[in-house]
Design an enzyme around this catalytic site. Structure first.
Site: not given
Ligand code: F6P
Length: 323
Positions: A11, A126, A128, A170-171, A187, A256
C-alpha cells in the site's frame, strides 16, 4: 558498493517519494549509482528498471503516492519468481536493495536476502504505523491528519442534525490511526482491535452521551475492530436505540493520498539516508527506524513479527475528556 536499487511496494503512503528522493541523493552523494524498480516486486520480476539521477527526484518531496508506483504481488512467495527477480537484479549489476513499504514488503525482502544473499535494508512506509522498531512509519502522520480533517467536517454536520456518526478509518489490524485521529477529533468513543470492546459498551456510551445532553456523538472505528465494522456496529446501535439518527462514514483510500506532512517528509528523509548509509556500513536484513528521535536498525524478523503496542492508556484519556 557501486550500484543499488530502490523500490516501493504494498500500500502506498504519503512520504514514500520523500524517501525515494533521500535514498537516491544519499547514494549519489556517496558515489553510488541508483536504479528504481517500478511496481515493487512485480517490476523486479519484469525487469522494469529506471535509472535514477538527482534530477529524476526533483520536486517530489511534497508529492503524495509514489513515482516508482507500487503493487501487491503475492506470487513473490514462490521462489521461482524470487529467482527471476534476483537474476534480473544481478544482470543490472545491483549490489544492494532499499525496500520502502510495510510488513509484506519486508517479508519479500527477507526471503530474497535469505535465498540469494542480496544485502537489503527497509524503510517503514505504511499509513498503518504497525511496524515494530520505529515510533512512527512514513505516511502515518499525514493519514491521521487526513482522517482528522474528515472527522472535523463530519462533526459540523453531526452537530447541525444532532446525529450519531460511526466513522471507519484504515489501519488493517492496528488501531493507531483510529486512536490518534479520534483523540484529536474529540471523538466520544474510539474502537480499536487492541482494546476489547462490546456492542453493550458502545450502547452504554451512547446513552451516557444522551444523559449528558451531547448534541452529537462520533464513534471512530478502526477497520480491524473485532466486534465488527462500522456498518455492523451502527446497525446494532440502531436496533437498541431506534430513536437515534445514525449515519456511517467510511473514510477509505483518501487516507492513503495527499501531500505528506512536514513530519512525514522529514521522517522519510532521515530514514532514507539511514538506509543507504546502513548498507554502506555493511548492514542488511534490517529496517531503519526512529525511536526517541534516534536512528535505529531493527531486524526484519522483529519488525515483521513483534507486535507494536498501542498505548491503551490513551483510551482512559478519551473517557476523561468526555466526562
Ligand atoms: O496497509 C495500508 C492499507 O491502507 C490498510 O490500512 C488497508 O487495510 C489496506 O492497505 C488496503 O489495501 P488495498 O489498497 O490493497 O485495498
Amino acid at each position: 558498493m557501486k550500484k543499488i536499487a530502490v523500490f516501493t511496494s504494498g500500500g502506498d503512503a504519503p512520504g514514500m517519494n520523500a524517501c525515494v528522493r533521500a535514498v537516491v541523493r544519499t547514494a549519489i552523494y556517496h558515489g553510488i549509482e541508483v536504479i528504481g524498480v517500478r511496481r515493487g516486486y512485480k517490476g523486479m520480476v519484469d525487469a522494469d528498471f529506471v535509472p535514477m539521477t538527482s534530477h529524476s527526484v526533483s520536486n517530489i518531496i511534497g508529492q503524495g503516492g509514489t513515482i516508482l508506483k507500487s503493487a501487491r504481488f503475492d506470487e513473490f512467495r514462490d521462489i521461482e519468481w524470487r529467482k527471476k527477480a534476483y537474476d534480473n537484479l544481478i544482470a543490472e549489476g545491483v549490489e544492494g536493495l532499499i525496500a520502502i513499504g510495510g510488513n509484506g514488503t519486508f517479508t519479500g525482502a527477507k526471503l530474497l536476502m535469505e535465498n540469494f544473499g542480496i544485502p537489503t535494508i527497509g524503510c517503514p512506509g505504511t499509513i498503518d504505523n504497525d511496524l515494530f522498531g520505529t515510533d512512527y512509519t512514513i505516511g502515518f502522520d499525514t493519514a491521521v491528519n487526513t482522517a482528522l480533517d474528515a472527522i472535523d467536517k463530519i462533526r459540523d454536520t453531526a452537530a447541525s442534525h444532532d446525529r450519531v456518526f460511526f466513522v471507519e478509518v484504515m489501519g488493517r489490524d492496528a488501531g493507531f490511526i483510529a486512536m490518534q485521529s479520534g483523540i484529536a477529533g474529540g471523538a466520544e468513543d474510539i474502537l480499536v482491535p487492541e482494546i476489547p470492546d462490546s456492542i453493550d459498551e458502545v450502547i452504554e456510551n451512547l446513552k451516557k452521551g444522551g444523559e449528558n445532553e451531547k448534541p452529537s456523538h462520533i464513534v471512530v472505528v478502526a477497520e480491524g475492530e473485532e466486534i465488527g465494522n462500522a456498518t455492523f456496529i451502527a446497525q446494532k446501535a440502531k436496533e437498541a436505540m431506534p430513536n437515534l439518527d445514525i449515519r456511517v462514514s467510511n473514510l477509505g483510500h483518501i487516507q492513503r493520498g495527499g501531500a505528506p506532512s512536514a513530519l512525514d517528509r522529514i521522517l522519510a528523509s532521515r530514514m532514507g539516508i539511514a538506509a543507504v548509509e546502513g548498507l554502506i556500513a555493511g548492514k542488511s536484513n534490517v529496517m531503519s527506524g526512529i525511536i526517541n528521535d534516534q536512528v535505529t536498525y531493527t531486524s526484519f524478523d522483529d519488525a515483521i513479527n513483534k507486535k507494536k503496542p498501542l498505548d491503551v492508556e490513551l483510551n482512559k484519556m478519551v473517557e476523561i475528556l468526555n466526562s
